[in-house]
Motif scaffolding. Structure first.
Motif, PDB file in Angstrom:
ATOM      1  N   GLN A   1      26.932  49.720  39.840  1.00 52.34           N
ATOM      2  CA  GLN A   1      26.014  50.769  40.276  1.00 52.34           C
ATOM      3  C   GLN A   1      26.015  50.918  41.794  1.00 52.34           C
ATOM      4  N   LEU A   2      25.986  49.793  42.512  1.00 50.10           N
ATOM      5  CA  LEU A   2      25.984  49.839  43.972  1.00 50.10           C
ATOM      6  C   LEU A   2      27.291  50.417  44.518  1.00 50.10           C
ATOM      7  N   ILE A   3      28.408  49.980  43.934  1.00 51.89           N
ATOM      8  CA  ILE A   3      29.714  50.462  44.381  1.00 51.89           C
ATOM      9  C   ILE A   3      29.842  51.960  44.144  1.00 51.89           C
ATOM     10  N   CYS A   4      29.430  52.421  42.972  1.00 52.41           N
ATOM     11  CA  CYS A   4      29.598  53.838  42.643  1.00 52.41           C
ATOM     12  C   CYS A   4      28.614  54.721  43.411  1.00 52.41           C
ATOM     13  N   GLN A   5      27.452  54.188  43.757  1.00 48.30           N
ATOM     14  CA  GLN A   5      26.557  54.933  44.643  1.00 48.30           C
ATOM     15  C   GLN A   5      27.234  55.203  45.980  1.00 48.30           C
ATOM     16  N   LYS A   6      27.943  54.187  46.509  1.00 49.43           N
ATOM     17  CA  LYS A   6      28.643  54.361  47.775  1.00 49.43           C
ATOM     18  C   LYS A   6      29.819  55.316  47.608  1.00 49.43           C
ATOM     19  N   LEU A   7      30.549  55.215  46.517  1.00 52.18           N
ATOM     20  CA  LEU A   7      31.642  56.154  46.263  1.00 52.18           C
ATOM     21  C   LEU A   7      31.123  57.587  46.238  1.00 52.18           C
ATOM     22  N   GLN A   8      30.058  57.806  45.498  1.00 50.96           N
ATOM     23  CA  GLN A   8      29.520  59.156  45.345  1.00 50.96           C
ATOM     24  C   GLN A   8      28.971  59.687  46.667  1.00 50.96           C
ATOM     25  N   SER A   9      28.327  58.821  47.463  1.00 52.95           N
ATOM     26  CA  SER A   9      27.766  59.264  48.741  1.00 52.95           C
ATOM     27  C   SER A   9      28.853  59.697  49.711  1.00 52.95           C
ATOM     28  N   GLN A  10      30.074  59.144  49.535  1.00 56.07           N
ATOM     29  CA  GLN A  10      31.193  59.508  50.412  1.00 56.07           C
ATOM     30  C   GLN A  10      32.186  60.437  49.717  1.00 56.07           C
ATOM     31  N   ASN A  11      31.780  60.913  48.523  1.00 58.08           N
ATOM     32  CA  ASN A  11      32.620  61.817  47.745  1.00 58.08           C
ATOM     33  C   ASN A  11      34.003  61.221  47.472  1.00 58.08           C
ATOM     34  N   LEU A  12      34.024  59.927  47.120  1.00 52.53           N
ATOM     35  CA  LEU A  12      35.264  59.221  46.835  1.00 52.53           C
ATOM     36  C   LEU A  12      35.384  58.927  45.346  1.00 52.53           C
ATOM     37  N   THR A  13      36.618  58.777  44.892  1.00 57.92           N
ATOM     38  CA  THR A  13      36.904  58.275  43.554  1.00 57.92           C
ATOM     39  C   THR A  13      37.855  57.093  43.683  1.00 57.92           C
ATOM     40  N   CYS A  14      37.906  56.265  42.646  1.00 57.52           N
ATOM     41  CA  CYS A  14      38.781  55.085  42.671  1.00 57.52           C
ATOM     42  C   CYS A  14      39.763  55.143  41.514  1.00 57.52           C
ATOM     43  N   LYS A  15      40.808  54.359  41.652  1.00 55.67           N
ATOM     44  CA  LYS A  15      41.840  54.296  40.606  1.00 55.67           C
ATOM     45  C   LYS A  15      42.006  52.887  40.066  1.00 55.67           C
ATOM     46  N   VAL A  16      41.646  51.868  40.869  1.00 55.66           N
ATOM     47  CA  VAL A  16      41.853  50.467  40.476  1.00 55.66           C
ATOM     48  C   VAL A  16      40.521  49.717  40.543  1.00 55.66           C
ATOM     49  N   VAL A  17      40.262  48.912  39.521  1.00 55.94           N
ATOM     50  CA  VAL A  17      39.075  48.050  39.475  1.00 55.94           C
ATOM     51  C   VAL A  17      39.551  46.597  39.459  1.00 55.94           C
ATOM     52  N   THR A  18      38.974  45.770  40.344  1.00 58.90           N
ATOM     53  CA  THR A  18      39.402  44.368  40.472  1.00 58.90           C
ATOM     54  C   THR A  18      38.211  43.433  40.332  1.00 58.90           C
ATOM     55  N   LEU A  19      38.400  42.397  39.532  1.00 61.84           N
ATOM     56  CA  LEU A  19      37.388  41.355  39.366  1.00 61.84           C
ATOM     57  C   LEU A  19      37.843  40.097  40.085  1.00 61.84           C
ATOM     58  N   LYS A  20      36.948  39.448  40.797  1.00 59.69           N
ATOM     59  CA  LYS A  20      37.241  38.195  41.487  1.00 59.69           C
ATOM     60  C   LYS A  20      36.377  37.095  40.882  1.00 59.69           C
ATOM     61  N   TYR A  21      36.999  35.985  40.558  1.00 62.28           N
ATOM     62  CA  TYR A  21      36.293  34.862  39.923  1.00 62.28           C
ATOM     63  C   TYR A  21      36.654  33.569  40.633  1.00 62.28           C
ATOM     64  N   ARG A  22      35.650  32.727  40.870  1.00 59.24           N
ATOM     65  CA  ARG A  22      35.890  31.392  41.436  1.00 59.24           C
ATOM     66  C   ARG A  22      35.173  30.365  40.577  1.00 59.24           C
ATOM     67  N   SER A  23      35.924  29.335  40.159  1.00 56.64           N
ATOM     68  CA  SER A  23      35.392  28.300  39.275  1.00 56.64           C
ATOM     69  C   SER A  23      34.601  27.261  40.059  1.00 56.64           C
ATOM     70  N   PRO A  24      33.856  26.392  39.356  1.00 55.43           N
ATOM     71  CA  PRO A  24      33.109  25.338  40.049  1.00 55.43           C
ATOM     72  C   PRO A  24      33.988  24.431  40.903  1.00 55.43           C
ATOM     73  N   ASP A  25      35.264  24.253  40.546  1.00 61.16           N
ATOM     74  CA  ASP A  25      36.165  23.417  41.353  1.00 61.16           C
ATOM     75  C   ASP A  25      37.040  24.254  42.294  1.00 61.16           C
ATOM     76  N   PHE A  26      36.536  25.452  42.644  1.00 61.90           N
ATOM     77  CA  PHE A  26      37.115  26.303  43.694  1.00 61.90           C
ATOM     78  C   PHE A  26      38.463  26.932  43.337  1.00 61.90           C
ATOM     79  N   VAL A  27      38.776  27.044  42.066  1.00 58.62           N
ATOM     80  CA  VAL A  27      39.950  27.809  41.661  1.00 58.62           C
ATOM     81  C   VAL A  27      39.568  29.285  41.649  1.00 58.62           C
TER      82      VAL A  27
END
Length: 370
Positions: free
Chosen positions: A282-308
């Motif tokens: 919701q926060l990301i798309c609010q910023k996209l819409q406020s700047q009249n931008l669209t995106c093509k790629v969505v990326t997820l970032k994950y870090r485990s308890p042992d820093f992987v």
């Protein structure tokens, strides 16, 4: 006879300049100030006599108040019952400036910001369709007035120097078109003080030599300029003859927008992770819409308890700034990482950003080649 470089007439450049920007924003937000000679700056009566004028509205300017003037002098120039001081609020001005620049980017991404309140745009090619530079400038001017309740002036010409001369020529809420065939005559009528880049020192030297107008400049040999002003003098010489090859230097567009958070303690619950991704989307798309931008790629970032740290991404079939689509894609990506072992950090970002298509916009303005 002086030899001049061959001029370049193919570009269509707009210089858009907000009218008394800081003061206009304050008057918009507090209509009681509209009848005052408004000075943006610290009141010297409350500041030990110190302070400098950041800007002033047009009523204050009629009394001789101008930017960079000691605020104490404004006290002497303007009747006390008419004068009002407002402290600058640059956070607010930056926010409004961003809204103005979003309107500019509807027209072109070739936008060179000079300050919060002015920018050059190369509209030789634009994003709206087969419209003239005058129509595009009028479109932005009207939209700024209708949506932001502020006025702007703009100049249109075949180079940056003349476009800026034009925006200054008819302030406030004005428009000036300087065509190739009228450019030399236009410049000939202008006082040398009105040439952008001619400051107090240069102006004084020119006046002492009896040089008062653009026509006087046009009559001088190039040697006069280089001898008295060096490299800068050659630029004045070219400008006097309507020549300016400097390009509009567009700022690089932001490459991605994202959010991330670190969990202490670690999170294992799927529903909690889903809720976090929903908030991010919701926060990301609010910023996209406020700047009249669209995106093509969505990326997820994950870090485990042992820093992987792992990143997973999906390229969408269709560009979007819809938070539901971004969220659903993020949930799919979450299933590709081992979150059952706990999550130390979770992030979501979108990339390959582009402005939305404005081709269907109808400007409905008068036709002209410029």
């Amino acid at each position: 006879m002086q030899l001049l470089p061959k001029n370049d007439y193919h570009r269509k450049i707009i210089h858009l300049d907000m009218d008394a920007f800081y003061a206009s924003v304050e008057m918009r937000d507090n209509p009681a100030l509209k009848t005052k000679a408004l000075v943006i700056g610290h009141d010297p009566r409350q500041n030990g006599g110190h302070g400098v004028v950041a800007t002033a509205n047009y009523l204050a300017r009629q009394y001789g108040v101008h930017s960079a003037m000691p605020a104490s002098r404004a006290l002497r120039l303007v009747p006390k019952d008419l004068l009002a001081f407002v402290k600058p609020n640059f956070d607010k001005y930056r926010q409004v400036s961003q809204q103005v620049h979003e309107i500019m980017h509807e027209v072109t991404d070739q936008v060179e910001s000079v300050a919060l309140d002015e920018a050059y745009m190369d509209v030789t090619k634009n994003k709206l369709g087969d419209y003239s530079a005058v129509e595009l400038g009028s479109y932005m001017q009207d939209k700024i007035y209708q949506e932001l309740h502020l006025t702007a002036s703009f100049g249109v010409s075949f180079n940056k120097f003349l476009a800026k001369m034009g925006s200054e020529y008819a302030k406030p809420f004005g428009r000036t078109i300087i065509l190739p065939e009228t450019s030399l005559a236009f410049l000939a009528r202008q006082p040398v003080d009105h040439f952008p880049g001619v400051g107090k020192k240069t102006s004084q030297i020119l006046h002492e030599a009896g040089i008062e107008t653009g026509l006087d400049l046009q009559k001088l040999p190039v040697d006069y300029f280089t001898k008295n002003f060096g490299k800068f003098g050659y630029a004045i010489y070219l400008h006097a003859h309507a020549i300016d090859f400097s390009p509009v230097k567009a700022q690089r567009q932001r490459k991605s927008i994202g959010k991330e958070t670190t969990f202490i303690p670690f999170v294992f619950n799927r529903n909690e992770l889903w809720q976090q991704l929903k908030n991010f989307a919701q926060l990301i798309c609010q910023k996209l819409q406020s700047q009249n931008l669209t995106c093509k790629v969505v990326t997820l970032k994950y870090r485990s308890p042992d820093f992987v740290t792992l990143t997973k991404r999906i390229t969408l079939a269709k560009r979007t700034n819809d938070s539901k689509i971004v969220y659903q894609t993020a949930v799919e990506l979450l299933e590709l990482v081992p979150y059952d072992n706990g999550v130390r950090l979770l992030g979501l970002s979108v990339s390959e950003l582009e402005h939305a298509n404005f081709e269907e916009i109808s400007l409905g303005l008068f036709p002209t080649d410029w």
